[in-house]
Design a protein around this motif. Structure first.
Motif, PDB file in Angstrom:
ATOM      1  N   ALA A 310       0.826  -1.217   0.000  1.00 40.60           N
ATOM      2  CA  ALA A 310       0.000   0.000   0.000  1.00 40.60           C
ATOM      3  C   ALA A 310       0.859   1.264   0.000  1.00 40.60           C
ATOM      4  N   ARG A 311       2.090   1.156   0.532  1.00 40.07           N
ATOM      5  CA  ARG A 311       2.960   2.337   0.602  1.00 40.07           C
ATOM      6  C   ARG A 311       3.321   2.838  -0.798  1.00 40.07           C
ATOM      7  N   ILE A 312       3.407   1.921  -1.746  1.00 40.73           N
ATOM      8  CA  ILE A 312       3.873   2.297  -3.103  1.00 40.73           C
ATOM      9  C   ILE A 312       2.913   3.311  -3.758  1.00 40.73           C
ATOM     10  N   PRO A 313       1.582   3.008  -3.844  1.00 32.90           N
ATOM     11  CA  PRO A 313       0.690   4.010  -4.472  1.00 32.90           C
ATOM     12  C   PRO A 313       0.520   5.285  -3.648  1.00 32.90           C
ATOM     13  N   ILE A 314       0.687   5.177  -2.324  1.00 30.63           N
ATOM     14  CA  ILE A 314       0.570   6.409  -1.510  1.00 30.63           C
ATOM     15  C   ILE A 314       1.781   7.295  -1.806  1.00 30.63           C
ATOM     16  N   GLN A 315       2.962   6.676  -1.797  1.00 33.65           N
ATOM     17  CA  GLN A 315       4.191   7.436  -2.038  1.00 33.65           C
ATOM     18  C   GLN A 315       4.182   8.026  -3.449  1.00 33.65           C
ATOM     19  N   ARG A 316       3.644   7.228  -4.390  1.00 32.18           N
ATOM     20  CA  ARG A 316       3.563   7.716  -5.775  1.00 32.18           C
ATOM     21  C   ARG A 316       2.697   8.980  -5.838  1.00 32.18           C
ATOM     22  N   MET A 317       1.575   8.946  -5.104  1.00 31.60           N
ATOM     23  CA  MET A 317       0.705  10.131  -5.052  1.00 31.60           C
ATOM     24  C   MET A 317       1.457  11.328  -4.457  1.00 31.60           C
ATOM     25  N   LEU A 318       2.190  11.081  -3.367  1.00 29.33           N
ATOM     26  CA  LEU A 318       2.903  12.193  -2.722  1.00 29.33           C
ATOM     27  C   LEU A 318       3.994  12.735  -3.647  1.00 29.33           C
ATOM     28  N   ASP A 319       4.666  11.834  -4.360  1.00 28.21           N
ATOM     29  CA  ASP A 319       5.736  12.271  -5.266  1.00 28.21           C
ATOM     30  C   ASP A 319       5.170  13.107  -6.414  1.00 28.21           C
ATOM     31  N   ILE A 320       4.068  12.610  -7.023  1.00 24.62           N
ATOM     32  CA  ILE A 320       3.470  13.369  -8.145  1.00 24.62           C
ATOM     33  C   ILE A 320       2.983  14.730  -7.635  1.00 24.62           C
ATOM     34  N   SER A 321       2.360  14.728  -6.449  1.00 30.68           N
ATOM     35  CA  SER A 321       1.829  15.981  -5.904  1.00 30.68           C
ATOM     36  C   SER A 321       2.952  16.973  -5.659  1.00 30.68           C
ATOM     37  N   GLU A 322       4.065  16.472  -5.144  1.00 30.66           N
ATOM     38  CA  GLU A 322       5.200  17.368  -4.874  1.00 30.66           C
ATOM     39  C   GLU A 322       5.725  17.970  -6.181  1.00 30.66           C
ATOM     40  N   LYS A 323       5.835  17.085  -7.190  1.00 27.00           N
ATOM     41  CA  LYS A 323       6.337  17.536  -8.499  1.00 27.00           C
ATOM     42  C   LYS A 323       5.417  18.617  -9.084  1.00 27.00           C
ATOM     43  N   LEU A 324       4.111  18.457  -8.833  1.00 23.98           N
ATOM     44  CA  LEU A 324       3.137  19.397  -9.401  1.00 23.98           C
ATOM     45  C   LEU A 324       2.928  20.606  -8.479  1.00 23.98           C
ATOM     46  N   GLY A 325       3.622  20.610  -7.351  1.00 23.85           N
ATOM     47  CA  GLY A 325       3.496  21.742  -6.417  1.00 23.85           C
ATOM     48  C   GLY A 325       2.160  21.750  -5.684  1.00 23.85           C
ATOM     49  N   LEU A 326       1.569  20.566  -5.467  1.00 29.49           N
ATOM     50  CA  LEU A 326       0.254  20.507  -4.785  1.00 29.49           C
ATOM     51  C   LEU A 326       0.420  20.288  -3.284  1.00 29.49           C
TER      52      LEU A 326
END
Ligand code: 13P
Ligand code: SF4
Length: 326
Positions: A310-326
């Motif tokens: 479960a950590r993988i999709p959560i971390q992926r969300m956090l990484d994409i959000s960070e990249k997008l400045g969200l």
């Protein structure tokens, strides 16, 4: 300590000032309190951080304190625990569930995925750890649009569990994601007819709508967004009146931040109920929070194999959000 009821049911000295005691205990235990905007106002006021689901996950991921008290619902505690496996994560009442998460049992979701081979699985954060473990990337209502749009236009996508959020994202992105048929009991109960009436009564009011609401309400909105986005809109808007179609807890922070503006809860279908309250969110009380800090119970545990997946999709969300400045 027995937590069969979902919370510590220990007697509390009635002469105590619970707010002061909670602040003392928090320092003593080096604990941090995170609260969702749907919590009771008195809990939000005691929190070190308040936020929407995305903010709470982002804060949990970077917290250094050894104890996190997540004043929200169970899936929020699970998300924090998955991100911080070495920390003690507490939720004042672990029976604080979520009708939306419950509308998507992991075993049934797994069958649904098997029935739709070749699809990327995008899930809303309002899911159990078991569903997250079956997911490629998580989203919240703050970042769903951007994360869906980060995939190629012809990507075949399963979106679960909220059909309303899924429909909304399909409508604004032109995608045709295959939707799981789940919903939140609080957001589905707003009355279209009564909301239209209310808009006539307050012609200058802006209608603020969470995307978990039905499409018939969403299309009337001046602003559709997560709790945090609706709050920011209210703060920045020149309007003086707002009709709010989401859980009632957000009104606390809206009124605090905009004391000169008027916030009107959108009317539910059943005029006699307290349907704008999420009964799960409101299970957390000052008394339960006090005992939770005092006894450091109940703790949130997630099976380590499930947590790892479960950590993988959560971390992926956090990484994409960070990249997008969200
Ligand atoms: P937010 O993403 O706005 O925090 O919404 C969470 C939630 O549970 C809505 O019902
Ligand atoms: Fe779940 Fe709805 Fe409550 Fe949000 S308001 S926690 S989606 S039941």
């Amino acid at each position: 300590m027995n937590v069969d009821k979902g919370y510590v049911d220990a007697p509390i000295d009635s002469t105590l000032n619970l707010k002061e005691e909670i602040i003392k205990l928090k320092k003593e235990k080096n604990a941090v309190i995170l609260a969702h905007y749907y919590q009771k106002g008195e809990i939000q006021d005691l929190a070190d951080y308040i936020g929407d689901s995305l903010a709470l996950a982002q804060i949990a991921a970077r917290i250094e304190a050894p104890v996190i008290v997540l004043c929200g619902v169970h899936f929020m505690g699970e998300t924090a625990k998955i991100l911080c496996p070495d920390k003690k994560v507490l939720v004042p009442d672990t029976k604080a569930g979520c009708s939306l998460a419950d509308s998507c049992p992991a075993n049934e979701f797994e069958k649904f995925i098997v029935e739709h081979p070749g699809h990327t699985v995008i899930s809303y954060v309002n899911t159990s750890a078991g569903v997250k473990a079956l997911t490629d990337v998580l989203v919240t209502s703050s970042n769903a649009r951007q994360i869906v749009e980060s995939f190629p236009e012809d990507e075949k996508i399963i979106f679960g569990p909220d059909r309303n959020l899924g429909n909304y994202i399909n409508s604004i992105t032109g995608r045709n994601m295959t939707l799981w048929n789940g919903a939140c009991h609080v957001h589905e109960q707003f009355s279209l007819a009564k909301t239209v009436e209310l808009k006539k009564q307050y012609p200058n009011a802006k209608l603020l709508v969470h995307p978990e609401c039905k499409n018939s309400i969403v299309v009337l909105a001046d602003k559709v967004g997560s709790t945090a986005a609706l709050l920011s809109y209210a703060i920045e808007s020149d309007a003086q009146e707002f009709i709010v179609a989401t859980e009632s807890g957000i009104l606390h922070e809206m009124k605090k931040k905009c004391s000169n503006k008027t916030f009107i809860p959108a009317p539910p279908e059943d005029g006699t109920c307290a349907c704008n309250d999420c009964n799960f969110m409101k299970l957390n009380t000052l008394e339960k929070l006090y005992n939770c800090l005092k006894y450091e119970q109940p703790v949130i545990e997630v099976d380590s194999e499930v947590a790892e997946k479960a950590r993988i999709p959560i971390q992926r969300m956090l990484d994409i959000s960070e990249k997008l400045g969200l």
